[in-house]
Write a protein that holds these residues in place. Structure first.
Motif, short mmCIF file in Angstrom:
data_model
loop_
_atom_site.label_atom_id
_atom_site.label_comp_id
_atom_site.label_asym_id
_atom_site.label_seq_id
_atom_site.Cartn_x
_atom_site.Cartn_y
_atom_site.Cartn_z
N PRO A 235 0.82 -1.23 0.00
CA PRO A 235 0.00 0.00 0.00
C PRO A 235 0.84 1.27 0.00
N LEU A 236 1.93 1.30 0.77
CA LEU A 236 2.79 2.49 0.78
C LEU A 236 3.52 2.64 -0.54
N PHE A 237 3.99 1.53 -1.09
CA PHE A 237 4.66 1.58 -2.39
C PHE A 237 3.71 2.11 -3.45
N LEU A 238 2.45 1.65 -3.40
CA LEU A 238 1.44 2.13 -4.35
C LEU A 238 1.24 3.63 -4.22
N TRP A 239 1.14 4.12 -2.99
CA TRP A 239 0.96 5.55 -2.77
C TRP A 239 2.11 6.34 -3.39
N ALA A 240 3.35 5.92 -3.13
CA ALA A 240 4.52 6.62 -3.67
C ALA A 240 4.54 6.51 -5.20
N TRP A 241 4.17 5.34 -5.72
CA TRP A 241 4.15 5.13 -7.17
C TRP A 241 3.13 6.05 -7.82
#
Length: 552
Positions: A235-241
């Motif tokens: 979820p955090l990676f998705l947000w940054a992406w």
């Protein structure tokens, strides 16, 4: 549109503080724009005073920009994209093992976010550390209306609940099925890019965590550096992406791959998109590698002062259709028709009808296959679109396909001459085609000859009869596509029923960074409905134009 939990006052204060960190700030003009929540999109840039045409609105020196060049010390050298100068001449270092700018900046934002949340301050923070810390606080908290989010939510809820009923999972599954065909294809491509980047990150995190850490932090506090990487979950990676994918602007950094030459640009990234050139603020490149934004030029017939305080400041994200805007950014531009049915929405709206054209030709059997090969070899296969602007019309690629589809390649020549069939040289990557060339027994040019001449501009049309048949085929194509969209409407209705039956439920206690709230669900439903309404309007307008016999 991406949601943001920060107040406008706080966001403006953070950005002012960030820009003041630049050593060149003393000689940089004061910005003439700031963030406002008094705009249709919910948040964007507005002018803080009247400005003149082409007046400088915002100057961002190179040291205020966030990219793999300005923050190269935050990455291991072997991960950085190659410079163009290194690859020139055909000899140079291998690109193997290097990461894209998109993935590196995603990593940079995710690390900065984790470090802020952990609250474990480093002993010596640099100016660039402070820039990152401030910038991360200005970013949206969620991206509820991006189809990639819907897709991941639907998949995750289905897996976590092991087949048990999950209304949001069901809602987004229906919503994805309600997307127009081209939108579904675009969403799948975006998800493939994301999953590829996530897989690369995950592989490195599990096999060689240190390579993903910030080099200086790994030296000064290796435990913190490693903890940060291991705290980055999907979820955090998705947000940054999402932040990187939706907020970067092009900047020539001298990198070998064109797609690596972009940057995050504080404050400029808050400007909303317009498809209207008269409202677009231009962005230029400074000699030091920075960026500068200028007020729109003066439209003809307008006074020199074209804007006033509080007017919104727009840039353009590119010549994108609403389907592309939704897939990449999570919003659509409003659609409207004037009383006389003139299109007043985005000028880049289109409807892709490749499947319908292929079906049309496949129904013609062997002759249809030959026509497909002809279109392939003439470079006219695929990317068949319908457009409402400036007038309803088929694209320049679709018109030859319709005219060819309306031809009878098996027509008996007037004096019994057999059709000549010649091999044609295929374009790269396209199988060789056959040129079916009926010869007019009277010595004149065949209809296929005439069709070929329309491709070069030597002739406007094949014949009046061919033009009439081509218009009829376009009418049938539009009607066929509208009928197919009935299935999408049913999925939209299912999504609406699911949502309406849960509108009284509270999100408290179940919301995650990944999972959209009720407002996000409502906005997502409205955007998909607009895409379907928009496509239906384009099909009706183009079909009616063909019915009226409007020339192409």
């Amino acid at each position: 549109m991406a949601k943001d939990s920060h107040s406008v006052l706080k966001q403006n204060a953070l950005l002012t503080q960030l820009l003041n960190l630049s050593p060149s700030q003393a000689s940089t003009p004061t910005p003439l724009v700031h963030i406002s929540d008094q705009v249709p999109a919910g948040r964007g840039l507005v002018f803080i005073c009247p400005v003149e045409a082409q007046q400088v609105l915002l100057t961002l020196p190179a040291d205020t920009l966030i990219n793999v060049k300005s923050f190269k010390s935050f990455f291991r050298p072997e991960l950085l994209p190659l410079q163009a100068s290194v690859t020139r001449g055909g000899e140079g270092r291998s690109d193997e093992g290097r990461l894209s700018s998109a993935l590196l900046l995603t990593l940079l934002l995710a690390r900065a976010h984790v470090e802020t949340e952990l609250g474990r301050g480093r002993s010596k923070a640099t100016t660039k550390d402070d820039v990152l810390r401030l910038f991360v606080q200005t970013l949206p908290g969620t991206f509820d209306s991006v189809p990639l989010t819907w897709s991941l939510v639907a998949s995750r809820l289905k897996e976590e609940r092991e087949g048990k009923t999950s209304w949001k999972g069901d809602f987004f599954a229906s919503l994805l099925q309600a997307l127009p065909p081209h939108s579904r294809n675009l969403q799948q491509k975006v998800r493939h890019r994301f999953e590829s980047d996530w897989s690369t990150f995950l592989s490195l995190r599990d096999s060689n965590c240190d390579v993903l850490t910030e080099p200086s932090l790994l030296t000064s506090d290796p435990a913190l550096a490693r903890d940060i990487i291991h705290a980055i979950e999907k979820p955090l990676f998705l947000w940054a992406w999402h932040c990187v994918n939706s907020r970067c602007v092009f900047l020539p950094l001298g990198l070998a791959r064109h797609g690596d030459n972009f940057t995050l640009a504080p404050m400029l990234d808050m400007a909303n998109h317009t498809s209207d050139p008269a409202r677009e603020c231009k962005v230029g490149y400074l000699p030091d590698g920075g960026l500068q934004m200028y007020a729109p030029d003066v439209p003809q017939g307008r006074s020199p002062s074209v804007t006033k305080e509080g007017d919104e400041c727009f840039i353009t994200y590119g010549a994108h259709s609403n389907e592309s805007l939704l897939s990449e950014y999570g919003f659509v531009l409003p659609r409207d028709l004037s009383p006389d049915q003139q299109w007043q929405g985005s000028r880049y709206v289109d409807v892709l009808v490749d499947p319908e054209v292929e079906d049309l030709l496949n129904r013609q059997g062997e002759e249809g296959e030959e026509k497909i090969e002809l279109l392939q070899n003439r470079g006219y296969w695929g990317e068949f679109t319908l457009h409402p602007y400036p007038e309803p019309h088929p694209s320049h690629r679709l018109v030859p396909a319709l005219r060819l589809a309306a031809l009878n390649l098996r027509a008996t020549p007037a004096e019994g001459s057999a059709p000549k069939v010649a091999k044609t040289k295929a374009n790269a990557g396209v199988k060789a085609g056959r040129k079916v060339h009926p010869v007019d027994g009277r010595g004149g040019a065949s209809d296929l000859d005439k069709w070929e001449e329309t491709l070069t501009g030597y002739r406007d049309t094949v014949s009046e009869e061919n033009e009439r048949k081509a218009h009829e085929l376009l009418i049938q194509l539009c009607e066929s596509r509208r009928k197919k969209n009935g299935g999408a409407r049913r999925h939209l209705a299912e999504a609406r029923v699911t949502l309406e039956s849960h509108t009284d439920e509270a999100d408290a206690g179940i919301r995650t960074r990944l999972e959209p709230d009720l407002d996000g669900c409502k906005l997502s439903l409205a955007f998909v409905e607009q895409l379907l309404d928009e496509e239906d309007a384009v099909l009706r307008l183009v079909g009616q134009s063909a019915q009226d016999g409007v020339e192409w």
